[in-house]
Design a protein around this motif. Sequence first.
Motif, PDB file in Angstrom:
ATOM      1  N   LYS A   2       0.881  -1.254   0.020  1.00  0.00           N
ATOM      2  CA  LYS A   2      -0.196  -0.124   0.087  1.00  0.00           C
ATOM      3  C   LYS A   2       0.735   1.350   0.008  1.00  0.00           C
ATOM      4  O   LYS A   2       0.777   2.164  -0.687  1.00  0.00           O
ATOM      5  CB  LYS A   2      -0.914   0.059   1.304  1.00  0.00           C
ATOM      6  CG  LYS A   2      -1.899  -1.074   1.024  1.00  0.00           C
ATOM      7  CD  LYS A   2      -2.636  -1.125   2.716  1.00  0.00           C
ATOM      8  CE  LYS A   2      -3.808  -2.262   2.613  1.00  0.00           C
ATOM      9  NZ  LYS A   2      -4.537  -2.144   3.945  1.00  0.00           N
ATOM     10  N   THR A 128      -8.404   1.601  -6.898  1.00  0.00           N
ATOM     11  CA  THR A 128      -9.820   1.879  -6.999  1.00  0.00           C
ATOM     12  C   THR A 128     -10.095   3.031  -6.167  1.00  0.00           C
ATOM     13  O   THR A 128     -11.155   3.474  -6.420  1.00  0.00           O
ATOM     14  CB  THR A 128     -10.626   0.627  -6.978  1.00  0.00           C
ATOM     15  OG1 THR A 128     -10.458   0.034  -5.683  1.00  0.00           O
ATOM     16  CG2 THR A 128     -10.215  -0.419  -7.903  1.00  0.00           C
ATOM     17  N   ALA A 166      -5.613   0.309  -3.515  1.00  0.00           N
ATOM     18  CA  ALA A 166      -6.226  -0.755  -4.161  1.00  0.00           C
ATOM     19  C   ALA A 166      -7.288  -1.296  -3.057  1.00  0.00           C
ATOM     20  O   ALA A 166      -8.284  -2.264  -3.789  1.00  0.00           O
ATOM     21  CB  ALA A 166      -5.470  -1.946  -4.416  1.00  0.00           C
ATOM     22  N   GLU A 167      -7.530  -1.056  -1.860  1.00  0.00           N
ATOM     23  CA  GLU A 167      -8.475  -1.479  -0.746  1.00  0.00           C
ATOM     24  C   GLU A 167      -8.291  -0.517   0.207  1.00  0.00           C
ATOM     25  O   GLU A 167      -7.606   0.205   0.416  1.00  0.00           O
ATOM     26  CB  GLU A 167      -8.055  -3.090  -0.369  1.00  0.00           C
ATOM     27  CG  GLU A 167      -6.596  -3.064   0.202  1.00  0.00           C
ATOM     28  CD  GLU A 167      -6.131  -4.438   0.540  1.00  0.00           C
ATOM     29  OE1 GLU A 167      -5.581  -4.482   1.642  1.00  0.00           O
ATOM     30  OE2 GLU A 167      -6.431  -5.225  -0.069  1.00  0.00           O
ATOM     31  N   PRO A 168      -9.304  -0.628   0.891  1.00  0.00           N
ATOM     32  CA  PRO A 168      -9.772   0.398   2.116  1.00  0.00           C
ATOM     33  C   PRO A 168      -8.636   0.443   3.054  1.00  0.00           C
ATOM     34  O   PRO A 168      -7.859  -0.692   3.448  1.00  0.00           O
ATOM     35  CB  PRO A 168     -10.973   0.123   2.671  1.00  0.00           C
ATOM     36  CG  PRO A 168     -11.876  -0.550   1.657  1.00  0.00           C
ATOM     37  CD  PRO A 168     -10.581  -1.357   0.577  1.00  0.00           C
ATOM     38  N   ASP A 204     -12.189   4.581   2.456  1.00  0.00           N
ATOM     39  CA  ASP A 204     -12.855   3.516   1.686  1.00  0.00           C
ATOM     40  C   ASP A 204     -13.783   3.940   0.676  1.00  0.00           C
ATOM     41  O   ASP A 204     -14.383   2.993  -0.174  1.00  0.00           O
ATOM     42  CB  ASP A 204     -13.959   2.647   2.544  1.00  0.00           C
ATOM     43  CG  ASP A 204     -14.829   3.544   3.462  1.00  0.00           C
ATOM     44  OD1 ASP A 204     -14.900   5.076   3.025  1.00  0.00           O
ATOM     45  OD2 ASP A 204     -15.920   2.956   3.967  1.00  0.00           O
TER      46      ASP A 204
END
Length: 341
Positions: A2, A128, A166-168, A204
């Motif tokens: 991350k 995202t 890419a993720e919360p 998120d």
Amino acid sequence: MKRTICLLLAFCLLIALCACGGKSTAPENKEWTRQGYFSDEAENVLTVTWVEDIDEPGWYVGVMIGDFSSGWAVTQEGNTLHGDLNAWDDSAEPFVVTVSEEGEDGLLLTVEGGETYHFTPMDLPDATIFVSVNTEGRGNFEYAEGETAPEIDPEYPFQSAQINLAEPAAHTFVAWPDAGSEFVKWTKNGEDFSTEPQITVLLDESADFVAVFQEDPDWQNPVMNVVGEYMCDRAHGQIECFGYDEAWITIDWGSSAWELTRWIIVGRLDTETMTIHYSGSSKANLVYDESGEVKSEDTVYADGTGTIVFNADGSFTWHEDQSETGTDLVFELCVPETAQS
């Protein structure tokens, strides 16, 4: 991973700036073919890309090694890429590198006069969640992943940043004002979010965060307490306020009726020690004509350093690191005649 993804955005922006928005499609007729993103075990990042839409199409190399990042066009020399990645910044020390192929798909980065790094291709997940963080007014912020407050870097703080995930993931933001300002609030997507300078947020979804600052109505530049005219032998000193927290000092030393030497000094006053540690001062020799106009001005230097210490008796002591005599000068405050009577 991350952390690497977050760093990559700043890195991509750097390369985009250097490349002037060029494309990254490698030409078929070039010997060098390895391009893309590469990393090593220490999470340092290397990128190699071919840029077409510039005046001189070529290979661009960028690096992120620890806290250092830079990138610029390099020359292809046989089966290597070679060049100075700091060539875009005239004030920066040269950072000359050579990139060569290593193994089946890796790259070897050799820094001239420095270390050697071994890189392999990066497997990047698609981001995202896109979060921007900015400031409004005179202030700064720091951020870090997790719930622990980030370490504040007063010399190189953030006024803007972009976090791509890419993720919360939870992040902690800390805002603080510049001198003369005060923190007001955090906003999210234009709406009030928090009046606390430190917040921990679960990122998120894509969002825009802004740290809002305003002028402190009770603020006074501390230099106001020492503003005035000062004298030392044939030297005249003028202390003025500059901005929210800086002093502007002009020192003139008259060598004759038509000639003088002038120093221009700008620096911040440390109110605890009543000292100004300055750099980047200028020294020039001026010659005047009979009408009092400047006839010529010869710059001696523009990178002077030194200190000015304000004493308890109202005087100040000037130490110039470039002084030819090595003697500190003590300037006495000029008291107006009305104040003396």
